[in-house]
Design a protein around this motif. Structure first.
Motif, short mmCIF file in Angstrom:
data_model
loop_
_atom_site.label_atom_id
_atom_site.label_comp_id
_atom_site.label_asym_id
_atom_site.label_seq_id
_atom_site.Cartn_x
_atom_site.Cartn_y
_atom_site.Cartn_z
N ALA A 65 0.83 -1.21 0.00
CA ALA A 65 0.00 0.00 0.00
C ALA A 65 0.87 1.26 0.00
O ALA A 65 0.55 2.24 -0.68
N LEU A 66 1.95 1.24 0.77
CA LEU A 66 2.86 2.39 0.79
C LEU A 66 3.46 2.62 -0.59
O LEU A 66 3.53 3.75 -1.08
N VAL A 67 3.87 1.53 -1.23
CA VAL A 67 4.43 1.64 -2.58
C VAL A 67 3.40 2.23 -3.53
O VAL A 67 3.69 3.15 -4.31
N ARG A 68 2.17 1.72 -3.47
CA ARG A 68 1.11 2.22 -4.36
C ARG A 68 0.85 3.71 -4.13
O ARG A 68 0.61 4.46 -5.07
N SER A 69 0.88 4.11 -2.88
CA SER A 69 0.57 5.51 -2.56
C SER A 69 1.63 6.47 -3.09
O SER A 69 1.36 7.67 -3.22
#
Length: 311
Positions: A65-69
């Motif tokens: 999720a951090l990567v996607r954000s």
């Protein structure tokens, strides 16, 4: 009554913006969380799937999720320590950390919410690109996991990396030599001392650490024994001077299937026959489980009693 969503939510990590692009509303998202079809990872990030995530899978989903954000923001993201392990498919043994480690000097607004922690920049040659994301090298990730999280998690990751060829002992040594003044460097050095490609599971890695901590002589690893019928067995730990073998027992319980499809009771019977053949060769056999590793002094005493019986 609230109608269900117009589209089926694919399994995996989703940001709020992505769910909104499926024409969902915040009210529908909250309903799906309450019904268990979505699990909230952190503010604005969710994961969809058929069952609740264990702690390791949830941590990996948080990293995703951090990567996607960060996609499309222009903010360079370099995953470090435990977070980097998830991108290589290396095990993160035990309870994951609360925060996600990043290789940068300081974090921005997200740090204020306790989501990430900065560990400092990494040399260029200790970074890799995996699926378009910059991450610490496998060796550096394992050592930083030992330094900043837990020693056993770092060792389990290093052992898995050695076994699968993702890293070499030289990689570990070079990385450790570069961190003489960093916090927790002694734990990183312990990893380089104990790491072994022969470890077949995190439980074996933990076993090696526990045995070393309580002063049991360092054993040989993955030794093979033969009798008149051929290969009698390959053992996890071997003390030739005491004619004693040690086995970490992480197998499934009676009545369940092993990962290779064998029924639990069949596996137990096969293991009994294997152990009988080892004992027929004049070897003492000491077995232990995860629970035994939590009582290290008791385990040491059992091994020492086996040594004594062989003399």
């Amino acid at each position: 009554m609230v109608d269900g969503p117009a589209v089926q939510i694919p399994t995996g990590v989703h940001l709020r913006s992505g769910l909104m692009s499926m024409l969902m509303t915040d009210r529908e998202i909250r309903r799906l969380v309450l019904e268990g079809e979505l699990a909230r990872l952190h503010r604005g990030a969710y994961v969809a799937g058929p069952s609740p995530l264990d702690s390791g899978a949830r941590y990996a989903a948080r990293v995703e999720a951090l990567v996607r954000s960060h996609e499309g923001t222009g903010d360079r993201l370099v995953l470090a320590g435990p977070a980097a392990l998830t991108r290589y498919g290396l095990p993160l043994f035990g309870r994951p950390p609360e925060q996600i480690h990043l290789a940068k000097r300081r974090t921005g607004g997200r740090a204020a919410r306790g989501m990430t922690v900065a560990i400092g920049e990494l040399p260029v040659d200790e970074r890799r690109t995996v699926a378009g994301i910059e991450v610490a090298s496998p060796a550096r990730a394992a050592l930083d996991t030992a330094r900043l999280h837990t020693l056993v998690a770092g060792l389990a990751a290093a052992d898995a990396g050695l076994r699968t060829g993702l890293m070499s002992m030289r990689d570990l040594t070079v990385s450790a030599d570069r961190m003489p003044r960093l916090k927790g460097v002694e734990r990183a050095r312990r990893v380089t001392d104990l790491a072994h490609a022969g470890s077949q599971s995190p439980g074996e890695s933990w076993s090696a650490l526990v045995l070393d901590q309580v002063g049991v002589p360092r054993p040989q690893r993955q030794a093979e024994f033969r009798d008149g019928r051929g290969l009698a067995g390959r053992v996890d730990f071997w003390w030739p001077e005491h004619r004693t073998v040690g086995e970490f027992d992480g197998r499934v319980k009676y009545g369940r299937r092993t990962p290779w499809g064998q029924l639990g009771q069949d596996a137990l019977w096969a293991e009994k026959l294997r152990e009988d053949r080892l004992r027929d060769l004049g070897l003492a056999v000491v077995r232990w489980t995860m629970a035994d590793l939590g009582r290290p002094e008791d385990l040491r005493a059992r091994i020492e009693r086996a040594f004594a019986r062989q003399h």
